[in-house]
Design a protein around this motif. Structure first.
Motif, PDB file in Angstrom:
ATOM      1  N   GLY A   1       0.821  -1.184   0.000  1.00  0.00           N
ATOM      2  CA  GLY A   1       0.000   0.000   0.000  1.00  0.00           C
ATOM      3  C   GLY A   1       0.859   1.238   0.000  1.00  0.00           C
ATOM      4  N   THR A   2       0.233   2.373   0.020  1.00  0.00           N
ATOM      5  CA  THR A   2       0.972   3.629  -0.019  1.00  0.00           C
ATOM      6  C   THR A   2       1.349   4.140   1.357  1.00  0.00           C
ATOM      7  N   HIS A   3       0.803   3.565   2.413  1.00  0.00           N
ATOM      8  CA  HIS A   3       1.132   3.981   3.775  1.00  0.00           C
ATOM      9  C   HIS A   3       1.577   2.787   4.616  1.00  0.00           C
ATOM     10  N   THR A   4       2.308   1.860   4.014  1.00  0.00           N
ATOM     11  CA  THR A   4       2.790   0.674   4.721  1.00  0.00           C
ATOM     12  C   THR A   4       4.278   0.508   4.461  1.00  0.00           C
ATOM     13  N   SER A   6       5.583  -1.971   2.880  1.00  0.00           N
ATOM     14  CA  SER A   6       5.846  -2.658   1.609  1.00  0.00           C
ATOM     15  C   SER A   6       4.899  -2.115   0.537  1.00  0.00           C
ATOM     16  N   LEU A   7       5.351  -2.206  -0.688  1.00  0.00           N
ATOM     17  CA  LEU A   7       4.560  -1.747  -1.831  1.00  0.00           C
ATOM     18  C   LEU A   7       4.291  -2.932  -2.738  1.00  0.00           C
ATOM     19  N   THR A   8       3.022  -3.169  -3.052  1.00  0.00           N
ATOM     20  CA  THR A   8       2.640  -4.236  -3.972  1.00  0.00           C
ATOM     21  C   THR A   8       2.080  -3.601  -5.229  1.00  0.00           C
ATOM     22  N   ILE A   9       2.613  -4.013  -6.373  1.00  0.00           N
ATOM     23  CA  ILE A   9       2.127  -3.518  -7.661  1.00  0.00           C
ATOM     24  C   ILE A   9       1.353  -4.670  -8.293  1.00  0.00           C
ATOM     25  N   ALA A  19       4.419   1.595 -23.555  1.00  0.00           N
ATOM     26  CA  ALA A  19       4.324   2.502 -22.402  1.00  0.00           C
ATOM     27  C   ALA A  19       4.108   1.703 -21.124  1.00  0.00           C
ATOM     28  N   SER A  20       4.797   0.559 -20.999  1.00  0.00           N
ATOM     29  CA  SER A  20       4.618  -0.291 -19.818  1.00  0.00           C
ATOM     30  C   SER A  20       5.267   0.334 -18.590  1.00  0.00           C
ATOM     31  N   MET A  21       5.187  -0.357 -17.483  1.00  0.00           N
ATOM     32  CA  MET A  21       5.754   0.114 -16.216  1.00  0.00           C
ATOM     33  C   MET A  21       7.234  -0.227 -16.097  1.00  0.00           C
TER      34      MET A  21
END
Length: 181
Positions: A1-4, A6-9, A19-21
């Motif tokens: 998440g954005t406030h944890t 870890s970040l999961t995409i 135009a991928s990530m």
């Protein structure tokens, strides 16, 4: 998440295009009160998959009556493959968009709802192909053509046969009808 911590995409490889990530950078900023610190940047690297190999190409379709039409492809050696069906109406290839006329435009089996009756444009002679993409490596199928035959109803034609038979002084008439197709 954005406030944890870890970040999961979720699914960064879905519908990969130019135009991928791939190459996006991410960092974490930790804050306590007025103080904050940022981590070093981490770069997302998407490794291309193998180039899809078509084991089944779309086949030409000849339509004489109303109903749905399907074009299907199969690929091998692809684990993260995405599909995009295209149409050539005579002015170049265009990606198809999901809607009432076209279904499953991003699967291996395209359905055209009813090219004879419900089409907003005449589709006779149009071509269809599929682009299969595995994390940036793409392959394009052969084109298949849709042919719509015009069926002209034929009215039955009648022949009337009138026969006269004479038996002595008696005259008899016989009338027969036959349908010619």
């Amino acid at each position: 998440g954005t406030h944890t911590t870890s970040l999961t995409i979720p699914n960064p490889t879905a519908n990969i295009t130019t135009a991928s990530m791939n190459g996006y950078q991410y960092r974490c900023v930790a804050s306590i009160g007025d103080a904050s610190t940022a981590s070093s940047a981490a770069t997302l690297t998407i490794v291309p998959g193998p180039t899809p190999v078509f084991t089944q190409q779309p086949q030409n379709v000849f339509v004489t009556e109303s109903g749905p039409v399907q074009f299907t492809v199969q690929v091998q050696n692809s684990t993260n493959v995405s599909f995009q069906w295209q149409e050539n109406a005579g002015s170049g290839w265009q990606n198809l968009v999901e809607g009432s006329e076209f279904q499953n435009t991003q699967t291996n089996s395209l359905t055209i709802a009813d090219p004879v009756i419900n089409s907003s444009h005449p589709m006779n002679g149009y071509q269809y192909r599929c682009v299969a993409n595995d994390l940036g490596n793409a392959a394009t199928s052969n084109a298949a053509q849709l042919t719509i035959a015009t069926v002209v109803p034929v009215a039955p034609r009648w022949i009337i046969v009138l026969t006269a038979l004479a038996f002595g002084t008696v005259l008899a008439w016989s009338l027969r009808r036959r349908v010619l197709v």
